[in-house]
Write a protein that holds these residues in place. Structure first.
Motif, PDB file in Angstrom:
ATOM      1  N   ASP A   1     -37.483 -52.945 -36.167  1.00 58.87           N
ATOM      2  CA  ASP A   1     -37.862 -52.046 -34.757  1.00 58.87           C
ATOM      3  C   ASP A   1     -36.534 -51.658 -34.518  1.00 58.87           C
ATOM      4  O   ASP A   1     -35.503 -52.440 -34.125  1.00 58.87           O
ATOM      5  N   PRO A   2     -36.204 -50.279 -34.394  1.00 58.99           N
ATOM      6  CA  PRO A   2     -34.999 -49.691 -34.295  1.00 58.99           C
ATOM      7  C   PRO A   2     -34.430 -50.256 -32.793  1.00 58.99           C
ATOM      8  O   PRO A   2     -33.242 -50.145 -32.382  1.00 58.99           O
ATOM      9  N   THR A   3     -35.283 -50.322 -31.789  1.00 57.73           N
ATOM     10  CA  THR A   3     -34.897 -50.755 -30.530  1.00 57.73           C
ATOM     11  C   THR A   3     -34.392 -52.197 -30.412  1.00 57.73           C
ATOM     12  O   THR A   3     -33.658 -52.414 -29.222  1.00 57.73           O
ATOM     13  N   GLU A   4     -34.569 -52.895 -31.381  1.00 55.20           N
ATOM     14  CA  GLU A   4     -34.018 -54.242 -31.582  1.00 55.20           C
ATOM     15  C   GLU A   4     -32.361 -54.187 -31.950  1.00 55.20           C
ATOM     16  O   GLU A   4     -31.770 -55.331 -31.930  1.00 55.20           O
ATOM     17  N   LEU A   5     -31.872 -53.185 -32.562  1.00 49.39           N
ATOM     18  CA  LEU A   5     -30.698 -52.916 -32.889  1.00 49.39           C
ATOM     19  C   LEU A   5     -29.691 -52.201 -31.930  1.00 49.39           C
ATOM     20  O   LEU A   5     -30.460 -51.846 -31.054  1.00 49.39           O
ATOM     21  N   ARG A   6     -28.444 -52.473 -32.054  1.00 51.07           N
ATOM     22  CA  ARG A   6     -27.585 -52.003 -31.131  1.00 51.07           C
ATOM     23  C   ARG A   6     -27.363 -50.672 -31.613  1.00 51.07           C
ATOM     24  O   ARG A   6     -26.586 -50.333 -32.632  1.00 51.07           O
ATOM     25  N   PHE A   7     -27.883 -49.701 -31.023  1.00 53.84           N
ATOM     26  CA  PHE A   7     -27.852 -48.187 -31.275  1.00 53.84           C
ATOM     27  C   PHE A   7     -26.947 -47.093 -30.340  1.00 53.84           C
ATOM     28  O   PHE A   7     -26.941 -47.589 -29.301  1.00 53.84           O
ATOM     29  N   VAL A   8     -26.416 -46.128 -31.032  1.00 57.25           N
ATOM     30  CA  VAL A   8     -25.749 -45.303 -30.316  1.00 57.25           C
ATOM     31  C   VAL A   8     -26.240 -43.588 -30.446  1.00 57.25           C
ATOM     32  O   VAL A   8     -26.490 -43.377 -31.501  1.00 57.25           O
ATOM     33  N   ILE A   9     -26.544 -43.156 -29.394  1.00 59.35           N
ATOM     34  CA  ILE A   9     -26.975 -41.794 -29.594  1.00 59.35           C
ATOM     35  C   ILE A   9     -25.880 -40.945 -29.300  1.00 59.35           C
ATOM     36  O   ILE A   9     -25.047 -40.702 -28.255  1.00 59.35           O
ATOM     37  N   ILE A  10     -25.494 -40.008 -30.096  1.00 57.80           N
ATOM     38  CA  ILE A  10     -24.487 -38.786 -30.078  1.00 57.80           C
ATOM     39  C   ILE A  10     -25.312 -37.325 -30.401  1.00 57.80           C
ATOM     40  O   ILE A  10     -26.317 -37.238 -30.914  1.00 57.80           O
ATOM     41  N   ALA A  11     -24.340 -36.545 -30.077  1.00 53.63           N
ATOM     42  CA  ALA A  11     -24.856 -34.992 -29.649  1.00 53.63           C
ATOM     43  C   ALA A  11     -24.888 -34.321 -31.355  1.00 53.63           C
ATOM     44  O   ALA A  11     -26.038 -33.761 -31.732  1.00 53.63           O
ATOM     45  N   ASP A  12     -23.795 -34.578 -32.135  1.00 54.25           N
ATOM     46  CA  ASP A  12     -23.540 -34.060 -33.498  1.00 54.25           C
ATOM     47  C   ASP A  12     -22.679 -34.719 -34.135  1.00 54.25           C
ATOM     48  O   ASP A  12     -22.279 -35.770 -33.786  1.00 54.25           O
ATOM     49  N   ASP A  13     -22.573 -34.323 -35.578  1.00 56.71           N
ATOM     50  CA  ASP A  13     -21.751 -35.254 -36.650  1.00 56.71           C
ATOM     51  C   ASP A  13     -20.300 -35.398 -36.012  1.00 56.71           C
ATOM     52  O   ASP A  13     -19.522 -36.190 -36.700  1.00 56.71           O
ATOM     53  N   SER A  14     -19.668 -34.315 -35.214  1.00 53.56           N
ATOM     54  CA  SER A  14     -18.342 -34.529 -34.625  1.00 53.56           C
ATOM     55  C   SER A  14     -18.147 -35.616 -33.848  1.00 53.56           C
ATOM     56  O   SER A  14     -16.786 -36.207 -34.127  1.00 53.56           O
ATOM     57  N   GLU A  15     -18.759 -36.353 -33.674  1.00 48.89           N
ATOM     58  CA  GLU A  15     -19.045 -37.525 -32.725  1.00 48.89           C
ATOM     59  C   GLU A  15     -18.946 -38.960 -33.524  1.00 48.89           C
ATOM     60  O   GLU A  15     -18.911 -39.928 -33.013  1.00 48.89           O
TER      61      GLU A  15
END
Length: 513
Positions: A442-456
């Motif tokens: 389940d992805p929500t159980e992981l420490r995830f980061v949301i970024i705008a594009d590959d440059s970040e």
């Protein structure tokens, strides 16, 4: 052909003329002096997965549209007068012309006027009505199936239809023309109209249809092949369908020699020829076995048409996409009955959208269940195990695909329909067993980061266990993406649903990896 040798002579003479015409156009293209700024009409516009626009530029004096790859931010209007200046490169794709232009600078000199402006207005108004009325699964299909307008289709949805052999539904094809014309013929028959009135009504319906979708080469191609296919079915006893198809192809090549190297043209001609020549043979072969299972005759005919069109186009699709769909026949049969209502009611809705009252909205609501069905059939067929088969590069893979198609025809003709059906079922069941996946994470159980594009990507914190990129641009991934540190990277707005598994693998819902 030997019974009608006069027609054969005419076709041969016209064929030679078409070759001479193509040679003259190629010579004219080579002798054309390239200006610093190209001024012409934006004949066709296609939005690429990268976000760029591919524009077919029609320049006066040049015998073919020039492909222009435009990476600017402005949206170019179809049929407008534009000025293009950029880097000229040789075109690797065969054709009359031998150059392409890459640019970030296009000046729109004059907006679209006259008939072309009216067609654009009709498309925009109908597209807006569709967006406001129907659900997400129908928005891309309705304009595509009715007007050949695929602007509302995302790359994921388009790939779904390609993988299941349903992409022809989202373009103006010969089947659209056949449905419109045959419906008018049947209606005229029930109204006890005479033969001449039926012909006039059919031609009038064709003129209305072409007027709504535009006089583009793809539309003219679809009109000709659709009429030939229809005449082959309803009038084959009094004409030679292959002669009619041959004459149609030659006339189209006189009009535009570049059609000879367009995959869409090749697919249309091959599918029409397959329906004309193979459909009767396949219908006689599969009819008795399916009759034992109480299969309705209309379904048997649908299977015969789908198998004929699919088998003869396999070599072309293998050459074009390096993969073939193994579920195309099943998908096309399952959606067969849903296509005519969408085409006919959709055209009525387009005409209704020209009125000052919102008459088209209830019609679109009636159409929506049919497009919902097609969309979900495509998604279900795509998720079947071994739904597509990769073809190896080179002519060996193409030859293998051709031999496989020929052997399928032989097996059906020899009467081994049941054996073939059992083998197909076993093939898919084995694929389901072989491709079973380990448990998901389940992805929500992981420490995830949301970024705008590959440059970040370089700024991602060290504690991240999953990276989600919001940028929808770029080509769809054909393999799992991870960082150097082994962190999975997902592109949900570009690649669709991708699952994570306990063994560290990623799997796309459409089976690409």
């Amino acid at each position: 052909m030997f019974k009608h040798w006069g027609q054969a002579v005419v076709i041969a003479a016209l064929g030679v003329g078409a070759v001479v015409m193509a040679a003259l156009r190629i010579s004219s293209a080579k002798a054309f002096e390239a200006p610093q700024t190209w001024v012409g009409t934006a004949e066709t516009i296609k939005f690429l997965d990268s976000g760029d626009q591919l524009i077919g530029l029609r320049v006066e004096g040049y015998p073919a549209p020039i492909p222009v790859f435009y990476s600017g931010s402005d949206t170019i209007e179809k049929a407008s007068l534009i000025a293009v200046s950029g880097r000229i490169k040789p075109d690797s794709f065969p054709g009359v012309g031998d150059l392409t232009i890459s640019t970030e600078d296009i000046d729109q000199l004059e907006p679209t006027t006259g008939y072309s402006a009216w067609v654009n207005q009709v498309r925009d108004g109908f597209s807006q009505a569709v967006e406001e009325t129907v659900g997400e699964s129908s928005r891309g299909l309705i304009p595509g199936m009715v007007l050949g307008d695929t602007r509302l289709q995302g790359s994921i949805e388009a790939q779904t239809y390609i993988d299941t052999g349903l992409s022809h539904l989202s373009a103006v094809s010969g089947s659209n023309v056949a449905i419109v014309v045959s419906s008018v013929v049947v209606l005229s028959y029930f109204l006890t109209a005479g033969p001449r009135i039926r012909v006039v009504a059919s031609l009038l319906s064709l003129v209305i249809f072409v007027s709504l979708v535009g006089f583009e080469p793809s539309v003219l191609r679809a009109s000709v092949t659709g009429i030939v296919g229809l005449l082959a079915i309803i009038n084959s006893s009094r004409m030679e369908p292959m002669h009619g198809l041959s004459l149609s192809v030659i006339c189209l090549l006189f009009y535009d020699s570049n059609l000879a190297v367009h995959y869409g043209f090749l697919l249309s001609c091959a599918a029409t020829a397959g329906i004309v020549m193979l459909q009767p043979l396949l219908y006689r072969a599969i009819g008795p076995p399916l009759a034992v299972w109480k299969v309705p005759d209309i379904v048997v005919r649908a299977f015969a048409v789908s198998i004929a069109a699919d088998l003869v186009t396999i070599p072309i699709i293998a050459l074009m996409a390096r993969q073939i769909s193994l579920v195309a026949v099943l998908a096309n049969v399952l959606v067969e009955l849903a296509v005519p209502p969408i085409t006919l009611l959709g055209l009525i809705a387009v005409l209704a959208s020209l009125l000052p009252w919102p008459v088209e909205y209830p019609l679109l609501k009636i159409i929506e269940p049919f497009t919902w069905w097609i969309h979900h059939v495509a998604k279900w067929c795509q998720q079947l195990p071994n739904s597509t088969l990769e073809i190896s590069a080179g002519w060996a893979g193409i030859a293998w695909a051709c031999m496989a198609a020929v052997w399928v025809v032989v097996i059906i003709y020899k009467g081994y329909v049941r054996t073939l059906a059992v083998c197909c079922v076993c093939f898919f069941l084995f694929g389901a067993w072989n491709n079973r996946l380990p448990a998901q994470i389940d992805p929500t159980e992981l420490r995830f980061v949301i970024i705008a594009d590959d440059s970040e990507l370089t700024d991602v914190p060290e504690h991240a266990e999953l990276i989600i990129v919001e940028d929808p641009h770029g080509s769809m991934s054909d393999r799992p993406i991870v960082t150097r540190e082994g962190i999975p990277v997902l592109y949900p707005y570009r690649d669709g649903e991708v699952s994570l598994h306990i063994d560290g693998t990623q799997h796309a819902a459409d089976g690409r990896f």
